[in-house]
Design a protein around this motif. Structure first.
Motif, PDB file in Angstrom:
ATOM      1  N   SER A 136       8.404  -2.171 -12.898  1.00 52.89           N
ATOM      2  CA  SER A 136       7.422  -3.258 -12.841  1.00 52.89           C
ATOM      3  C   SER A 136       7.263  -3.920 -14.204  1.00 52.89           C
ATOM      4  CB  SER A 136       6.071  -2.731 -12.352  1.00 52.89           C
ATOM      5  OG  SER A 136       6.167  -2.249 -11.032  1.00 52.89           O
ATOM      6  N   PHE A 137       7.327  -3.117 -15.269  1.00 56.42           N
ATOM      7  CA  PHE A 137       7.200  -3.678 -16.610  1.00 56.42           C
ATOM      8  C   PHE A 137       8.404  -4.559 -16.945  1.00 56.42           C
ATOM      9  CE2 PHE A 137       7.098  -3.783 -21.237  1.00 56.42           C
ATOM     10  CZ  PHE A 137       5.743  -3.951 -21.485  1.00 56.42           C
ATOM     11  N   ILE A 138       9.595  -4.122 -16.525  1.00 61.12           N
ATOM     12  CA  ILE A 138      10.786  -4.941 -16.743  1.00 61.12           C
ATOM     13  C   ILE A 138      10.691  -6.240 -15.949  1.00 61.12           C
ATOM     14  CG2 ILE A 138      13.261  -5.073 -16.207  1.00 61.12           C
ATOM     15  CD1 ILE A 138      13.561  -2.241 -17.130  1.00 61.12           C
ATOM     16  N   GLU A 139      10.144  -6.174 -14.739  1.00 60.78           N
ATOM     17  CA  GLU A 139       9.955  -7.392 -13.945  1.00 60.78           C
ATOM     18  C   GLU A 139       9.068  -8.388 -14.693  1.00 60.78           C
ATOM     19  OE1 GLU A 139      11.044  -9.732 -11.037  1.00 60.78           O
ATOM     20  OE2 GLU A 139      11.583  -7.612 -10.916  1.00 60.78           O
ATOM     21  N   LEU A 140       8.063  -7.866 -15.385  1.00 63.24           N
ATOM     22  CA  LEU A 140       7.196  -8.721 -16.192  1.00 63.24           C
ATOM     23  C   LEU A 140       7.951  -9.315 -17.372  1.00 63.24           C
ATOM     24  CD1 LEU A 140       4.396  -9.825 -16.912  1.00 63.24           C
ATOM     25  CD2 LEU A 140       3.940  -7.667 -18.089  1.00 63.24           C
ATOM     26  N   LEU A 141       8.755  -8.500 -18.053  1.00 63.28           N
ATOM     27  CA  LEU A 141       9.513  -9.001 -19.200  1.00 63.28           C
ATOM     28  C   LEU A 141      10.514 -10.076 -18.790  1.00 63.28           C
ATOM     29  CD1 LEU A 141      10.273  -5.754 -21.263  1.00 63.28           C
ATOM     30  CD2 LEU A 141       8.610  -7.553 -21.783  1.00 63.28           C
ATOM     31  N   LEU A 142      11.069  -9.959 -17.593  1.00 60.66           N
ATOM     32  CA  LEU A 142      12.038 -10.961 -17.133  1.00 60.66           C
ATOM     33  C   LEU A 142      11.402 -12.329 -16.971  1.00 60.66           C
ATOM     34  CD1 LEU A 142      14.107  -8.921 -14.509  1.00 60.66           C
ATOM     35  CD2 LEU A 142      14.750  -9.530 -16.853  1.00 60.66           C
ATOM     36  N   GLN A 143      10.074 -12.370 -16.821  1.00 59.44           N
ATOM     37  CA  GLN A 143       9.373 -13.652 -16.772  1.00 59.44           C
ATOM     38  C   GLN A 143       9.095 -14.201 -18.163  1.00 59.44           C
ATOM     39  OE1 GLN A 143       8.769 -15.441 -14.043  1.00 59.44           O
ATOM     40  NE2 GLN A 143       9.747 -13.856 -12.803  1.00 59.44           N
ATOM     41  N   LEU A 144       9.093 -13.332 -19.168  1.00 58.37           N
ATOM     42  CA  LEU A 144       8.818 -13.763 -20.535  1.00 58.37           C
ATOM     43  C   LEU A 144      10.093 -14.127 -21.285  1.00 58.37           C
ATOM     44  CD1 LEU A 144       6.116 -11.104 -21.525  1.00 58.37           C
ATOM     45  CD2 LEU A 144       5.795 -13.336 -20.465  1.00 58.37           C
ATOM     46  N   LEU A 194       1.473 -18.427  -4.506  1.00 52.93           N
ATOM     47  CA  LEU A 194       0.794 -17.928  -3.307  1.00 52.93           C
ATOM     48  C   LEU A 194      -0.019 -19.031  -2.640  1.00 52.93           C
ATOM     49  CD1 LEU A 194       0.388 -15.418  -1.609  1.00 52.93           C
ATOM     50  CD2 LEU A 194      -1.526 -14.776  -3.081  1.00 52.93           C
ATOM     51  N   VAL A 195      -0.661 -19.879  -3.420  1.00 49.37           N
ATOM     52  CA  VAL A 195      -1.458 -20.981  -2.861  1.00 49.37           C
ATOM     53  C   VAL A 195      -0.584 -21.924  -2.053  1.00 49.37           C
ATOM     54  CG1 VAL A 195      -2.751 -23.060  -3.471  1.00 49.37           C
ATOM     55  CG2 VAL A 195      -3.292 -20.883  -4.573  1.00 49.37           C
ATOM     56  N   ASN A 196       0.616 -22.191  -2.545  1.00 46.68           N
ATOM     57  CA  ASN A 196       1.500 -23.165  -1.903  1.00 46.68           C
ATOM     58  C   ASN A 196       2.469 -22.553  -0.899  1.00 46.68           C
ATOM     59  OD1 ASN A 196       0.748 -25.682  -3.392  1.00 46.68           O
ATOM     60  ND2 ASN A 196       1.352 -24.455  -5.141  1.00 46.68           N
ATOM     61  N   TYR A 197       2.362 -21.266  -0.659  1.00 48.37           N
ATOM     62  CA  TYR A 197       3.237 -20.619   0.310  1.00 48.37           C
ATOM     63  C   TYR A 197       2.581 -20.722   1.691  1.00 48.37           C
ATOM     64  CZ  TYR A 197       6.520 -17.201   2.190  1.00 48.37           C
ATOM     65  OH  TYR A 197       7.510 -16.591   2.914  1.00 48.37           O
ATOM     66  N   ARG A 198       2.941 -21.764   2.413  1.00 48.14           N
ATOM     67  CA  ARG A 198       2.240 -22.099   3.662  1.00 48.14           C
ATOM     68  C   ARG A 198       2.823 -21.420   4.890  1.00 48.14           C
ATOM     69  NH1 ARG A 198      -2.370 -25.079   2.076  1.00 48.14           N
ATOM     70  NH2 ARG A 198      -1.846 -26.013   0.063  1.00 48.14           N
ATOM     71  N   LYS A 199       3.741 -20.502   4.696  1.00 51.83           N
ATOM     72  CA  LYS A 199       4.374 -19.869   5.850  1.00 51.83           C
ATOM     73  C   LYS A 199       3.499 -18.786   6.472  1.00 51.83           C
ATOM     74  CE  LYS A 199       9.098 -20.776   4.316  1.00 51.83           C
ATOM     75  NZ  LYS A 199      10.430 -20.183   3.982  1.00 51.83           N
ATOM     76  N   ILE A 200       2.444 -18.381   5.787  1.00 53.33           N
ATOM     77  CA  ILE A 200       1.514 -17.406   6.347  1.00 53.33           C
ATOM     78  C   ILE A 200       0.128 -18.039   6.396  1.00 53.33           C
ATOM     79  CG2 ILE A 200       2.836 -15.374   5.652  1.00 53.33           C
ATOM     80  CD1 ILE A 200       1.097 -15.070   3.249  1.00 53.33           C
ATOM     81  N   PRO A 201      -0.744 -17.599   7.316  1.00 48.16           N
ATOM     82  CA  PRO A 201      -2.059 -18.230   7.489  1.00 48.16           C
ATOM     83  C   PRO A 201      -2.910 -18.169   6.221  1.00 48.16           C
ATOM     84  CG  PRO A 201      -1.560 -16.778   9.333  1.00 48.16           C
ATOM     85  CD  PRO A 201      -0.508 -16.529   8.311  1.00 48.16           C
ATOM     86  N   HIS A 202      -3.866 -19.076   6.174  1.00 45.79           N
ATOM     87  CA  HIS A 202      -4.735 -19.202   5.014  1.00 45.79           C
ATOM     88  C   HIS A 202      -5.486 -17.903   4.737  1.00 45.79           C
ATOM     89  CE1 HIS A 202      -8.017 -20.757   2.481  1.00 45.79           C
ATOM     90  NE2 HIS A 202      -7.224 -21.778   2.217  1.00 45.79           N
ATOM     91  N   TRP A 245       8.939 -15.323  -7.438  1.00 47.95           N
ATOM     92  CA  TRP A 245       8.741 -14.602  -6.182  1.00 47.95           C
ATOM     93  C   TRP A 245       9.779 -13.510  -5.952  1.00 47.95           C
ATOM     94  CZ3 TRP A 245      13.405 -15.623  -4.196  1.00 47.95           C
ATOM     95  CH2 TRP A 245      13.996 -16.850  -4.471  1.00 47.95           C
ATOM     96  N   ALA A 246      10.654 -13.264  -6.909  1.00 42.70           N
ATOM     97  CA  ALA A 246      11.766 -12.338  -6.691  1.00 42.70           C
ATOM     98  C   ALA A 246      11.286 -10.926  -6.366  1.00 42.70           C
ATOM     99  CB  ALA A 246      12.682 -12.317  -7.915  1.00 42.70           C
ATOM    100  N   ASN A 247      10.231 -10.483  -7.015  1.00 38.59           N
ATOM    101  CA  ASN A 247       9.678  -9.139  -6.772  1.00 38.59           C
ATOM    102  C   ASN A 247       8.171  -9.253  -6.949  1.00 38.59           C
ATOM    103  OD1 ASN A 247       9.774  -6.464  -6.127  1.00 38.59           O
ATOM    104  ND2 ASN A 247      10.774  -5.795  -8.009  1.00 38.59           N
ATOM    105  N   PHE A 248       7.533  -9.894  -5.984  1.00 37.00           N
ATOM    106  CA  PHE A 248       6.198 -10.453  -6.159  1.00 37.00           C
ATOM    107  C   PHE A 248       5.132  -9.396  -6.457  1.00 37.00           C
ATOM    108  CE2 PHE A 248       2.274 -12.596  -5.014  1.00 37.00           C
ATOM    109  CZ  PHE A 248       2.466 -13.869  -5.495  1.00 37.00           C
ATOM    110  N   LYS A 249       4.994  -8.383  -5.615  1.00 41.76           N
ATOM    111  CA  LYS A 249       3.884  -7.432  -5.776  1.00 41.76           C
ATOM    112  C   LYS A 249       3.996  -6.595  -7.051  1.00 41.76           C
ATOM    113  CE  LYS A 249       2.492  -7.159  -0.942  1.00 41.76           C
ATOM    114  NZ  LYS A 249       2.258  -6.267   0.241  1.00 41.76           N
ATOM    115  N   PRO A 250       5.165  -6.029  -7.375  1.00 44.34           N
ATOM    116  CA  PRO A 250       5.258  -5.313  -8.664  1.00 44.34           C
ATOM    117  C   PRO A 250       4.981  -6.221  -9.856  1.00 44.34           C
ATOM    118  CG  PRO A 250       7.078  -4.700  -7.238  1.00 44.34           C
ATOM    119  CD  PRO A 250       6.387  -5.840  -6.571  1.00 44.34           C
TER     120      PRO A 250
END
Length: 607
Positions: free
Chosen positions: A242-250, A284-292, A258-263
Motif C-alpha cells: 500500500s505504501f508503494i502504491e502511494l509512492l507511485l502517485q508521487l 469517486l465523485v465522477n464515477y457514475r457507474k454505481i448509485p449515488h 484508480w489502479a489499486n483504489f482501496k489500498p
C-alpha cells in the motif's frame, strides 16, 4: 507553386499508388527536389478502400484443416519480430512492439467448432504504458490471398480488456498492421535510491526521498525533520504494497489513480497525503457507474471526506438528498455519526444557505504557488536545492528534483548552476518573455501538486526541459503541443520542426494522422514550402506516406476516429468488425404508422 513542383496534385498522384516505405531514400529525395519526374515503377500494392466484397474461398486451392495457423504483425510497414520460447504453445504468438518491453499477445482458442483470437498487449508488472494505434486486420485461408476485413483505432494498456476476433472456420492466416498514434512507457522506480529508509512490519525496507514525502504530507514533514540523512523511519504495522502504491502517485509514473483504489486510499488517508486524497475523491465523485448512495458509503468507509462533502452538496442542490431521505435513507446509520455531524450537515448548510460563511473542509488540498520557489521560507528549508539561473536563486524540492533527473552535480557552495541554451534564449527573446519565468513554471510543473505550464510558454519550456534531460516533463509538454488546435500550414511545419529538433515521436505521429485527415489541405500547402524541404528525410517521409499511400482511407477512415470500445469483433469472408445493430429492431422509420396511430382521416383533432 514552386518550379520544382509543376503541380502538387501531380506529385501526390505519382505517390498515391505506393507507400513511401516502398522506395529507397534517394528515390524519395529525387521526387521531393524535382530531380526525377519519371513515373514510379509498377509494383503490387494493396487496395485503399475497405471493400466489402466477400473472399472467394471456393476458387482457391484446398487448404487442409491440419495447416498450421499463421499470425503476423507489421508495425509502420515493418515486420515485427516474433518472440520465441521453448515452452510457447503452438496456438500462442508474441511480438515485440518497440515500446519498452510491451509485446502483442495473440492466442487462438478453439471450442465446439468455433474459433476466436484473443489479442492484448502485455508488459512487465512494474511499469505503466499505453499505445494508441490505427490497426488493420487481414485474414484469409493463406498468406497469398488475405484481405483487409477490419480496421479501427485501438488503445492498448495493461488495464484494457483484450480484443476478441471471432474467426471464420476456413481462415488459416491473420496479419495485424499497425501505425502508432501515441505511446508511452514508464518503468516503476526500484526504490533503492534516496536519503531516507522506510521500514515495514515484515522487516522489509525501501529507500525514497525525504523532500518528496515532506512536500506531499504535513504528517510526513514532521517525521522527516526528525530524521537524519539515511535514517530509518518505521511505519509498521502499515504494509509495504500500500505504501508503494502511494509512492507511485508521487513519482512521475503515469499510474492511474484508480489502479489499486482501496489500498491507495488507505495509505493516502493514513499518511495525510492531501493531493492524493483530493484526486481519489474527484474520481469517486465522477464515477457514475454505481448509485449515488453507494458512492457515499464507500467514500465514508475510506475516510474520503472531500468526496462525501461534494456528493452531499450535489444531492442537496438537486433535491436528490430530500428524495433519498423520504425513501428511507438513514445517513447516520449508513455513514456514521462522526461523518454525518462533521461532514454531511455542514455540506447541506453550505449548499442551501451559507456557502461563503462556512470554513473549508479540514482535508483540503495543500495550495502552493510557483512564486513559493523564490520565497525566503523556501530558502530556509533544508530539503530544498538552490538552483542558480542568471544570478537568481530558485529553491526546488530536492526529492522531486531527484525523481525527475536521477542525479546532478552542485558546486562548492551547494548550488546547482544552470545556463540558458541558445534556442531557449532566442525563443524567449522572440516572445518577449523572461527566461526566469519559463524556468519557474517548468520546475513548478514537476511538483505533484503543481500546475501545468501556461499554453504560451510550452515551446520554450519544452526546449529547456529537453536540455535539462527532464524526460517526463518533455513527454508532458509534448502532449500539450499535441492538444493544440491546428489552424494553418505554418503551425504544422512548426510541429514538424519541434518533433525533429527535440525527438518528439508522438508529435510527429499525430501530425501525420492530421496530414491524412482533418489537416490534409493545410499539409498540401505545407509540403511545397521551403521550410518543409529543409526538414530531414526522416521527418518528411512518414508525412508523405500518410498523405499518399491511402493506408488509413476507406471505411471507416482511421484518421478521423477515436479509440474504440468495441472489443468483440468478427473476421469473415464477407467482412469484419464489431457486431452490427439487430436488423429487426423497430425504429420510427420501420413501424407501420397506420397501425399505431390509425389513418390520418380517422384522427379527430379537437380545438
Amino acid at each position: 507553386m514552386s518550379e520544382r513542383y509543376p503541380s502538387l496534385n501531380a506529385l501526390l498522384e505519382r505517390l498515391s499508388t505506393h507507400t513511401a516505405w516502398e522506395f529507397e531514400d534517394q528515390e524519395i529525395e529525387d521526387v521531393l527536389t524535382g530531380k526525377s519526374l519519371r513515373p514510379f515503377p509498377s509494383m503490387r500494392h494493396e487496395e485503399h478502400s475497405m471493400s466489402r466484397a466477400p473472399l472467394d474461398i471456393k476458387s482457391n486451392s484446398f487448404v487442409p484443416p491440419s495447416t498450421p495457423f499463421q499470425v503476423d504483425l507489421l508495425i509502420e510497414g515493418k515486420e515485427a519480430k516474433e518472440e520465441s520460447g521453448a515452452n510457447r504453445p503452438q496456438n500462442e504468438w508474441k511480438f515485440g512492439m518497440g515500446v519498452g518491453d510491451v509485446a502483442l499477445s495473440v492466442t487462438l482458442h478453439e471450442e465446439n467448432g468455433s474459433r476466436h483470437l484473443r489479442v492484448s498487449a502485455i508488459g512487465c508488472a512494474e511499469s505503466e504504458w499505453g499505445i494508441t494505434t490505427q490497426m488493420r486486420v487481414r485474414a484469409g485461408i493463406g498468406e497469398e490471398n488475405m484481405k483487409v476485413l477490419d480496421r479501427d483505432v485501438f488503445d492498448f494498456t495493461r488495464y484494457r480488456h483484450p480484443i476478441i476476433f471471432h474467426l471464420h472456420q476456413d481462415f488459416r492466416a491473420v496479419k495485424f498492421e499497425m501505425r502508432f498514434i501515441n505511446s508511452f512507457f514508464r518503468r516503476h522506480p526500484s526504490f533503492d535510491e534516496g536519503d531516507v529508509i522506510i521500514r515495514f512490519a515484515d522487516g522489509s525496507t525501501l529507500r525514497t526521498w525525504k523532500g518528496l514525502l515532506s512536500q506531499a504530507s504535513p504528517y510526513m514533514a514532521l517525521k522527516m525533520r526528525e530524521t537524519e540523512d539515511d535514517g530509518i523511519v518505521d511505519v509498521s504495522p502499515f504494509d509495504r504494497s500500500s505504501f508503494i502504491e502511494l509512492l507511485l502517485q508521487l513519482y512521475p509514473t503515469e499510474r492511474p489513480i484508480w489502479a489499486n483504489f482501496k489500498p491507495l486510499a488507505n495509505a493516502a488517508v493514513s499518511f495525510d497525503v492531501r493531493d492524493v486524497i483530493v484526486r481519489l475523491s474527484d474520481h469517486l465523485v465522477n464515477y457514475r457507474k454505481i448509485p449515488h448512495y453507494r458512492r457515499l458509503e464507500d467514500a465514508a468507509k475510506l475516510n474520503l471526506y472531500p468526496a462525501v462533502a461534494c456528493m452531499v452538496e450535489e444531492a442537496a442542490r438537486t433535491n436528490l438528498w430530500t428524495a433519498m431521505i423520504h425513501n428511507g435513507y438513514d445517513p447516520v446509520q449508513s455513514l456514521g455519526d462522526h461523518v454525518y455531524t462533521h461532514v454531511v450537515c455542514p455540506s447541506i448548510v453550505r449548499a442551501k444557505f451559507a456557502q461563503s460563511l462556512l470554513p473549508p473542509l479540514p482535508l483540503a488540498k495543500i495550495e502552493m504557488k510557483a512564486e513559493d520557489l523564490l520565497s525566503d521560507s523556501s530558502a530556509k528549508d533544508p530539503l530544498n536545492q538552490c538552483i542558480m539561473l542568471m544570478g537568481t536563486p530558485f529553491y526546488v524540492n530536492r526529492g522531486i528534483l531527484r525523481t525527475h533527473t536521477g542525479g546532478y552535480t552542485v558546486n562548492s557552495l551547494g548550488q546547482l548552476v544552470i545556463s540558458v541554451p541558445k534556442d531557449v534564449f532566442l525563443m524567449c527573446k522572440k516572445m518577449n518573455i523572461p527566461v526566469g519565468k519559463v524556468f519557474l513554471e517548468l520546475v513548478f510543473s514537476l511538483y505533484p501538486s503543481g500546475s501545468d505550464v501556461s499554453a504560451g510558454l510550452v515551446r520554450p519550456a519544452l526546449a529547456y526541459a529537453y536540455h535539462l534531460r527532464l524526460k517526463y516533463a518533455v513527454d508532458k509538454l509534448e502532449q500539450a503541443l499535441i492538444s493544440e488546435p491546428v489552424t494553418n500550414a505554418g503551425q504544422l511545419i512548426d510541429h514538424l520542426y519541434l518533433s525533429e529538433t527535440y525527438r518528439l515521436t508522438n508529435l510527429l505521429r499525430i501530425t501525420g494522422v492530421r496530414a491524412e485527415g482533418s489537416c490534409y489541405d493545410m499539409m498540401k500547402e505545407a509540403v511545397v514550402r521551403p521550410e518543409f524541404s529543409a526538414l530531414s528525410l526522416t521527418t518528411r517521409r512518414p508525412i508523405l506516406d500518410r498523405m499518399c499511400s491511402g493506408w488509413a482511407h476507406g471505411w471507416p477512415m482511421l484518421a478521423n476516429r477515436s479509440p474504440t470500445d468495441k472489443m468483440e469483433r468478427s473476421l469473415a469472408p464477407s467482412g469484419g468488425g464489431p457486431p452490427k445493430p439487430e436488423s429487426d429492431c423497430a425504429t420510427f422509420r420501420s413501424i407501420e404508422s397506420e397501425i399505431v396511430f390509425e389513418e390520418m382521416d380517422r384522427l379527430s383533432v379537437e380545438g
